[in-house]
Design a protein around this motif. Sequence first.
Motif, PDB file in Angstrom:
ATOM      1  N   MET A   7      -8.131  -4.502  -4.008  1.00  0.00           N
ATOM      2  CA  MET A   7      -6.827  -3.848  -3.950  1.00  0.00           C
ATOM      3  C   MET A   7      -5.883  -4.482  -4.970  1.00  0.00           C
ATOM      4  O   MET A   7      -5.857  -5.698  -5.144  1.00  0.00           O
ATOM      5  CB  MET A   7      -6.213  -3.970  -2.547  1.00  0.00           C
ATOM      6  N   VAL A   8      -5.077  -3.654  -5.594  1.00  0.00           N
ATOM      7  CA  VAL A   8      -4.052  -4.142  -6.516  1.00  0.00           C
ATOM      8  C   VAL A   8      -2.876  -4.727  -5.747  1.00  0.00           C
ATOM      9  O   VAL A   8      -2.294  -5.736  -6.123  1.00  0.00           O
ATOM     10  CB  VAL A   8      -3.576  -2.996  -7.430  1.00  0.00           C
ATOM     11  N   GLU A   9      -2.508  -4.071  -4.640  1.00  0.00           N
ATOM     12  CA  GLU A   9      -1.370  -4.514  -3.838  1.00  0.00           C
ATOM     13  C   GLU A   9      -1.522  -3.950  -2.426  1.00  0.00           C
ATOM     14  O   GLU A   9      -2.129  -2.887  -2.232  1.00  0.00           O
ATOM     15  CB  GLU A   9      -0.058  -4.050  -4.468  1.00  0.00           C
ATOM     16  N   GLN A  10      -0.967  -4.665  -1.457  1.00  0.00           N
ATOM     17  CA  GLN A  10      -0.991  -4.223  -0.064  1.00  0.00           C
ATOM     18  C   GLN A  10       0.392  -3.742   0.356  1.00  0.00           C
ATOM     19  O   GLN A  10       1.402  -4.329  -0.029  1.00  0.00           O
ATOM     20  CB  GLN A  10      -1.415  -5.384   0.855  1.00  0.00           C
ATOM     21  N   PHE A  11       0.414  -2.680   1.176  1.00  0.00           N
ATOM     22  CA  PHE A  11       1.672  -2.146   1.676  1.00  0.00           C
ATOM     23  C   PHE A  11       1.609  -2.012   3.184  1.00  0.00           C
ATOM     24  O   PHE A  11       0.525  -1.980   3.774  1.00  0.00           O
ATOM     25  CB  PHE A  11       1.961  -0.789   1.035  1.00  0.00           C
ATOM     26  N   LYS A  12       2.786  -1.913   3.789  1.00  0.00           N
ATOM     27  CA  LYS A  12       2.878  -1.689   5.221  1.00  0.00           C
ATOM     28  C   LYS A  12       3.052  -0.180   5.484  1.00  0.00           C
ATOM     29  O   LYS A  12       3.572   0.549   4.637  1.00  0.00           O
ATOM     30  CB  LYS A  12       4.075  -2.443   5.799  1.00  0.00           C
ATOM     31  N   PHE A  72      -4.833   0.767  -3.695  1.00  0.00           N
ATOM     32  CA  PHE A  72      -3.782   0.149  -2.908  1.00  0.00           C
ATOM     33  C   PHE A  72      -4.205   0.118  -1.444  1.00  0.00           C
ATOM     34  O   PHE A  72      -4.776   1.086  -0.930  1.00  0.00           O
ATOM     35  CB  PHE A  72      -2.472   0.933  -3.055  1.00  0.00           C
ATOM     36  N   GLY A  73      -3.929  -1.005  -0.807  1.00  0.00           N
ATOM     37  CA  GLY A  73      -4.260  -1.155   0.604  1.00  0.00           C
ATOM     38  C   GLY A  73      -3.053  -0.916   1.492  1.00  0.00           C
ATOM     39  O   GLY A  73      -1.909  -1.131   1.083  1.00  0.00           O
TER      40      GLY A  73
END
Length: 408
Positions: A31-36, A77-78
Amino acid sequence: MTHTAFKVELNKSPEEQDTKTHNRWHPDIPMVEQFKPGDVFRVETYDWTGGQIDNNDSANDIRDVDLTKVHYLSGPFGVEGAEPGDLLVVDILDVGALPDSPWGFNGVFAKENGGSFLVEHYPNAFKSCWDFHGIFTSSRHVPGVRWPGIIHPGLIGCLPDRKLLEAANKREAALIATNPDRVPPLAAPPYADTALMGQMEPGAAGKAAAEAWRTVPPREHGGNCDIKNLSRGSKIYFPVYVKGGGLSMGDIHWSQGDGEITFCGGIEMAGFLDIGVDIIKDGVNKYGVTNPIFMPSRIDPHFSDYIVFEGISVDEHSGEQYYLDAHVAYRRACLNAIEYLKKFGYTGEQVYTLLSTAPVEGHIAGIVDIPNACCTLAIPTGIFDFDIRPNAKGPEKQVSEANVSFAS
């Protein structure tokens, strides 16, 4: 300002920029970045070829494009809490062109390099370029038309798990084996040499690339579905296969006709998407989902008048009867539309590229009336600067000799 989770540097190739894109699907791509859940972020994308096509009057770049490199995807993206069996809810809040790239292109690939839906009729490479004027587009290569964009990602989806990866590779390999020398080929098998595997370490990337999916077809996870209605204001529900989901996107189109019939099929462009994400826990089982579900936008431009062309499942060359074959029927509808619009001065190539870029509506009108399937192609009359409706006087030549650009 919306947080930009992925930036593209148009003065660099995708392979050269610091945060790497990926042009394959594989469960191990990081993943490049994790989000909520509930987060909103912006994603910039290259055009699907990664900048291989220029805004000029030569189609040599279409003829020579390396299709083993496409598509260049931003992500993955996660989303925290997303697990296999959940549905990842994706809101497309906005989508548009990058300020430094206010143009797009459409092309038909040569038969020996990908081909197109009407490849037997149009076997040679050509392209048209389109300029953006606010919400409208027009082309020096296809005069006499102008319409507002229904801007959308041609490709968006989640990472597959290993079970799905292996199942799709097996079934596609079996299809290729039925006619391995076909031109164009029946499918696009794994090809490691030009694979770009995002942020994977080189050793792991090389091994994964040998089995990673090419991005050309849509599959159960989404992918290259080329649905023109995934525009600003739409919502998509993706089945989750890996922890976090692994959402990636690219291949943005300014506009597209149903079917994307030229293969390089909408008005291809570099662009951005503003994305909102959420999760429905156990959504796959709750709703019996196999492929993604979407709800279209409420704010797309609408057209009030169409001229509709029918096609049936009878081969245009031999007159052979096919049984309820929607592929043949839609091809006939497209060919009927091309012959009609040629009467106004267009070349066949100009109409072909127009049907792939304009917001035409393709439908299966009947799929039960043996032996003929009936498909329709509806062209909005309002995109033309002149009246294309039939009348007693007959058609008059309306457009100049300007043409799409051919390869030399």
